[in-house]
Design a protein around this motif. Structure first.
Motif, PDB file in Angstrom:
ATOM      1  N   GLY A 149     -11.456  -0.255   0.447  1.00 17.51           N
ATOM      2  CA  GLY A 149     -11.043  -1.405   1.232  1.00 17.51           C
ATOM      3  C   GLY A 149     -12.079  -1.813   2.263  1.00 17.51           C
ATOM      4  N   TYR A 150     -11.812  -2.942   2.898  1.00 15.51           N
ATOM      5  CA  TYR A 150     -12.713  -3.514   3.903  1.00 15.51           C
ATOM      6  C   TYR A 150     -11.886  -4.144   5.020  1.00 15.51           C
ATOM      7  CZ  TYR A 150     -15.782  -6.942   6.147  1.00 15.51           C
ATOM      8  OH  TYR A 150     -16.469  -7.694   7.065  1.00 15.51           O
ATOM      9  N   PHE A 198      -9.276  -9.174   9.557  1.00 18.25           N
ATOM     10  CA  PHE A 198      -8.862  -9.353   8.163  1.00 18.25           C
ATOM     11  C   PHE A 198      -9.128  -8.067   7.409  1.00 18.25           C
ATOM     12  CE2 PHE A 198      -9.965 -10.150   3.726  1.00 18.25           C
ATOM     13  CZ  PHE A 198      -8.770 -10.727   3.288  1.00 18.25           C
ATOM     14  N   SER A 199      -8.177  -7.653   6.578  1.00 21.51           N
ATOM     15  CA  SER A 199      -8.303  -6.425   5.795  1.00 21.51           C
ATOM     16  C   SER A 199      -7.848  -6.666   4.366  1.00 21.51           C
ATOM     17  CB  SER A 199      -7.445  -5.304   6.401  1.00 21.51           C
ATOM     18  OG  SER A 199      -7.859  -4.974   7.703  1.00 21.51           O
ATOM     19  N   ALA A 200      -8.488  -5.954   3.424  1.00 19.53           N
ATOM     20  CA  ALA A 200      -8.081  -5.987   2.018  1.00 19.53           C
ATOM     21  C   ALA A 200      -8.380  -4.625   1.404  1.00 19.53           C
ATOM     22  CB  ALA A 200      -8.814  -7.087   1.259  1.00 19.53           C
ATOM     23  N   VAL A 201      -7.444  -4.128   0.600  1.00 16.75           N
ATOM     24  CA  VAL A 201      -7.594  -2.839  -0.065  1.00 16.75           C
ATOM     25  C   VAL A 201      -7.244  -3.007  -1.539  1.00 16.75           C
ATOM     26  CG1 VAL A 201      -6.842  -0.437  -0.183  1.00 16.75           C
ATOM     27  CG2 VAL A 201      -7.026  -1.568   2.037  1.00 16.75           C
ATOM     28  N   LEU A 202      -8.182  -2.596  -2.418  1.00 15.50           N
ATOM     29  CA  LEU A 202      -7.993  -2.678  -3.863  1.00 15.50           C
ATOM     30  C   LEU A 202      -7.911  -1.265  -4.426  1.00 15.50           C
ATOM     31  CD1 LEU A 202      -7.993  -4.379  -6.529  1.00 15.50           C
ATOM     32  CD2 LEU A 202     -10.494  -4.068  -6.539  1.00 15.50           C
ATOM     33  N   GLY A 203      -6.913  -1.009  -5.281  1.00 13.39           N
ATOM     34  CA  GLY A 203      -6.761   0.318  -5.858  1.00 13.39           C
ATOM     35  C   GLY A 203      -6.238   0.271  -7.279  1.00 13.39           C
ATOM     36  N   PHE A 204      -6.313   1.440  -7.960  1.00  8.89           N
ATOM     37  CA  PHE A 204      -5.872   1.568  -9.340  1.00  8.89           C
ATOM     38  C   PHE A 204      -5.061   2.862  -9.490  1.00  8.89           C
ATOM     39  CE2 PHE A 204      -9.684  -0.953  -9.263  1.00  8.89           C
ATOM     40  CZ  PHE A 204      -9.432  -1.980 -10.165  1.00  8.89           C
ATOM     41  N   THR A 205      -3.986   2.795 -10.266  1.00 11.06           N
ATOM     42  CA  THR A 205      -3.108   3.939 -10.483  1.00 11.06           C
ATOM     43  C   THR A 205      -3.157   4.390 -11.930  1.00 11.06           C
ATOM     44  OG1 THR A 205      -1.567   3.084  -8.813  1.00 11.06           O
ATOM     45  CG2 THR A 205      -0.754   4.807 -10.273  1.00 11.06           C
ATOM     46  N   TYR A 206      -3.338   5.697 -12.129  1.00 10.46           N
ATOM     47  CA  TYR A 206      -3.212   6.309 -13.454  1.00 10.46           C
ATOM     48  C   TYR A 206      -1.936   7.124 -13.458  1.00 10.46           C
ATOM     49  CZ  TYR A 206      -4.016   9.206 -17.561  1.00 10.46           C
ATOM     50  OH  TYR A 206      -3.888   9.837 -18.770  1.00 10.46           O
ATOM     51  N   ASN A 207      -1.037   6.806 -14.385  1.00 11.07           N
ATOM     52  CA  ASN A 207       0.260   7.458 -14.464  1.00 11.07           C
ATOM     53  C   ASN A 207       0.286   8.489 -15.592  1.00 11.07           C
ATOM     54  OD1 ASN A 207       2.047   5.662 -12.573  1.00 11.07           O
ATOM     55  ND2 ASN A 207       0.886   4.220 -13.833  1.00 11.07           N
ATOM     56  N   PHE A 208       0.824   9.669 -15.296  1.00 15.65           N
ATOM     57  CA  PHE A 208       1.040  10.668 -16.324  1.00 15.65           C
ATOM     58  C   PHE A 208       2.384  10.424 -16.998  1.00 15.65           C
ATOM     59  CE2 PHE A 208      -2.001  12.478 -13.413  1.00 15.65           C
ATOM     60  CZ  PHE A 208      -2.909  13.114 -14.257  1.00 15.65           C
ATOM     61  N   GLU A 209       2.572  11.007 -18.155  1.00 13.43           N
ATOM     62  CA  GLU A 209       3.799  10.779 -18.910  1.00 13.43           C
ATOM     63  C   GLU A 209       5.005  11.430 -18.243  1.00 13.43           C
ATOM     64  OE1 GLU A 209       5.047  12.644 -22.961  1.00 13.43           O
ATOM     65  OE2 GLU A 209       4.027  10.756 -23.429  1.00 13.43           O
ATOM     66  N   TRP A 234       2.974   2.863  -7.201  1.00 10.02           N
ATOM     67  CA  TRP A 234       2.458   2.286  -5.966  1.00 10.02           C
ATOM     68  C   TRP A 234       3.450   1.286  -5.406  1.00 10.02           C
ATOM     69  CZ3 TRP A 234      -1.659   3.386  -2.957  1.00 10.02           C
ATOM     70  CH2 TRP A 234      -1.996   2.457  -1.970  1.00 10.02           C
ATOM     71  N   ALA A 235       3.716   1.377  -4.113  1.00  2.00           N
ATOM     72  CA  ALA A 235       4.581   0.404  -3.449  1.00  2.00           C
ATOM     73  C   ALA A 235       3.715  -0.721  -2.900  1.00  2.00           C
ATOM     74  CB  ALA A 235       5.364   1.058  -2.322  1.00  2.00           C
ATOM     75  N   PRO A 236       3.712  -1.915  -3.496  1.00  2.80           N
ATOM     76  CA  PRO A 236       2.911  -3.019  -2.977  1.00  2.80           C
ATOM     77  C   PRO A 236       3.266  -3.312  -1.524  1.00  2.80           C
ATOM     78  CG  PRO A 236       3.750  -3.536  -5.162  1.00  2.80           C
ATOM     79  CD  PRO A 236       4.447  -2.282  -4.723  1.00  2.80           C
ATOM     80  N   GLY A 237       2.241  -3.561  -0.719  1.00  4.93           N
ATOM     81  CA  GLY A 237       2.447  -3.772   0.706  1.00  4.93           C
ATOM     82  C   GLY A 237       2.173  -2.539   1.533  1.00  4.93           C
ATOM     83  N   LEU A 238       1.771  -1.469   0.877  1.00  2.19           N
ATOM     84  CA  LEU A 238       1.530  -0.217   1.578  1.00  2.19           C
ATOM     85  C   LEU A 238       0.450  -0.361   2.642  1.00  2.19           C
ATOM     86  CD1 LEU A 238       2.143   2.844   1.668  1.00  2.19           C
ATOM     87  CD2 LEU A 238       0.322   3.138   0.023  1.00  2.19           C
ATOM     88  N   TYR A 239      -0.681  -0.960   2.281  1.00  4.04           N
ATOM     89  CA  TYR A 239      -1.757  -1.174   3.238  1.00  4.04           C
ATOM     90  C   TYR A 239      -1.619  -2.545   3.889  1.00  4.04           C
ATOM     91  CZ  TYR A 239      -4.611   2.928   2.140  1.00  4.04           C
ATOM     92  OH  TYR A 239      -5.091   4.206   2.014  1.00  4.04           O
ATOM     93  N   GLY A 240      -2.218  -2.688   5.069  1.00  2.00           N
ATOM     94  CA  GLY A 240      -2.151  -3.955   5.783  1.00  2.00           C
ATOM     95  C   GLY A 240      -3.317  -4.102   6.726  1.00  2.00           C
ATOM     96  N   SER A 241      -3.084  -4.685   7.882  1.00  2.00           N
ATOM     97  CA  SER A 241      -4.142  -4.942   8.844  1.00  2.00           C
ATOM     98  C   SER A 241      -4.763  -3.650   9.361  1.00  2.00           C
ATOM     99  CB  SER A 241      -3.594  -5.757  10.017  1.00  2.00           C
ATOM    100  OG  SER A 241      -3.349  -7.083   9.624  1.00  2.00           O
ATOM    101  N   LEU A 242      -6.073  -3.704   9.640  1.00  3.70           N
ATOM    102  CA  LEU A 242      -6.852  -2.595  10.207  1.00  3.70           C
ATOM    103  C   LEU A 242      -6.930  -1.397   9.274  1.00  3.70           C
ATOM    104  CD1 LEU A 242      -5.437  -2.794  13.841  1.00  3.70           C
ATOM    105  CD2 LEU A 242      -7.642  -3.656  13.061  1.00  3.70           C
ATOM    106  N   ALA A 243      -6.731  -1.618   7.990  1.00  5.54           N
ATOM    107  CA  ALA A 243      -6.647  -0.513   7.037  1.00  5.54           C
ATOM    108  C   ALA A 243      -7.909   0.332   6.999  1.00  5.54           C
ATOM    109  CB  ALA A 243      -6.341  -1.056   5.641  1.00  5.54           C
ATOM    110  N   ALA A 244      -9.080  -0.271   7.177  1.00  5.44           N
ATOM    111  CA  ALA A 244     -10.340   0.459   7.018  1.00  5.44           C
ATOM    112  C   ALA A 244     -10.967   0.888   8.336  1.00  5.44           C
ATOM    113  CB  ALA A 244     -11.338  -0.399   6.234  1.00  5.44           C
ATOM    114  N   VAL A 245     -10.324   0.602   9.463  1.00  2.78           N
ATOM    115  CA  VAL A 245     -10.912   0.904  10.767  1.00  2.78           C
ATOM    116  C   VAL A 245     -10.737   2.382  11.114  1.00  2.78           C
ATOM    117  CG1 VAL A 245     -10.804   0.406  13.238  1.00  2.78           C
ATOM    118  CG2 VAL A 245     -10.519  -1.433  11.570  1.00  2.78           C
TER     119      VAL A 245
END
Length: 335
Positions: A204-205, A216-227, A45-56
């Motif tokens: 996100g919201y 204001f926008s915030a997005v929370l996520g989780f990454t599962y990586n394969f070998e 995941w590249a941090p900073g991918l999501y930003g303003s208006l993410a959930a609109v």
């Protein structure tokens, strides 16, 4: 007749205008998926991918986004990373990548939400160097500087999103992943591909009230990586939080701040993970500015520039990165 959710039609009683609706319609277009290499303290995941208006939600139909990303990081001589089976210190890297791809937003609601599918690719140049390679995969000690550079295509990133609107409140659910088809060689310092597959999901919201001119926008996520089959290395599960806040100076221009927190919540594993858990963390914050405009009668366009300075890095290179997004979408007839 447009079937967009009511808040996204031109309704003067809600303080909306065609210009404000245009920006909202592009809110979901500017979030193309991108990543860098695995291992070495760098995540899928590249941090900073999501930003303003993410959930609109936006308008139905096709859209296109092109995102330029510059990343410059330095691991410092006191930090050791495992890359391609080698222990290396003094790692520094620079990546200039262009992420591009289409998005199709469905007109018919799905589970009461607006659904969209996208596919993103990457092309660019990666440069990396180390001050010393401490030991090789067979225990051979090597010293001295080493550098590498590579211009190539990276992996592919499909994504599916659902967006719900309830007045000024907007909600997002997304799923994405990485298809490891890009340029990757475990023996090179510079790569555009990850060398492994990954899946990522979250929600996100966005609070957006045109009357108050605040968002204001915030997005929370989780990454599962394969070998990684080349190195027998598997990154742990990653948690990432991206946020953005902005003030609308007028109907076309908004300014504000952005930030992120990336934190690895489970340790690395596999026979190649010879540094143990090697959990990594980094945070970033910076400014943003966005401007939307129209090309001709039917093409809506949006330009956004944002940058992050990083801090609190652990087992991960630290530096800064900048994003320039230019996106286009077709306006619905009569809009």
């Amino acid at each position: 007749m447009s079937t967009a959710p009511a808040p996204f039609r031109n309704d003067p009683s809600r303080g909306w205008s065609p210009s404000a609706a245009l920006l909202v319609a592009l809110g979901g277009v500017v979030t193309s998926t991108a990543s860098h290499a695995d291992e070495g303290g760098v995540s899928f995941w590249a941090p900073g991918l999501y930003g303003s208006l993410a959930a609109v939600p936006g308008e139905a139909g096709w859209s296109w986004a092109t995102v330029y990303n510059h990343t410059s990081v330095d691991g410092g001589g006191g930090r050791t990373f495992l890359r391609g089976g080698r222990f290396e210190s003094g790692l520094s890297a620079r990546v200039d990548g262009v992420f591009f791809g289409p998005t199709y937003t469905f007109e018919t609601p799905f589970l009461g939400a607006q659904a969209a599918l996208s596919l993103t690719g990457i092309a660019g140049r990666s440069e990396a160097s180390v001050d010393a390679t401490l030991t090789g995969p067979r225990g051979n000690t090597i010293s001295g500087e080493r550098s590498d550079a590579r211009t190539a295509f990276g992996d592919l990133y499909p994504q599916f999103t659902l967006k719900w609107n309830q007045g000024v409140h907007n909600f997002l659910a997304y799923g994405t992943g990485g298809i490891p088809v890009g340029a990757y060689n475990p023996n090179r310092l510079a790569n555009l591909g990850t060398g492994h597959a990954a899946i990522d999901g979250g929600g996100g919201y966005t609070y957006f009230d045109p009357k108050s001119e605040l968002e204001f926008s915030a997005v929370l996520g989780f990454t599962y990586n394969f070998e990684n089959p080349d190195t027998e290395y598997r990154n742990g599960i990653d948690m990432h939080l991206d946020w953005g806040a902005s003030y609308f100076i007028n109907e076309r221009l908004h300014v504000g701040a952005v930030g992120y927190l990336y934190n690895q919540i489970t340790g690395d594993s596999g026979e190649g993970a010879r540094l143990g858990d090697f959990k990594s963390r980094v945070a970033g914050v910076g400014p943003q500015i966005g401007y939307m405009f129209r090309i001709g009668e039917r093409i809506n366009a949006y330009l956004n520039v944002k940058a992050y300075g990083e801090f609190a890095a652990q087992n991960r290179p630290e530096g800064w990165n900048a994003w320039v997004t230019l996106s286009f979408s077709l306006a619905q007839p009569g809009r």
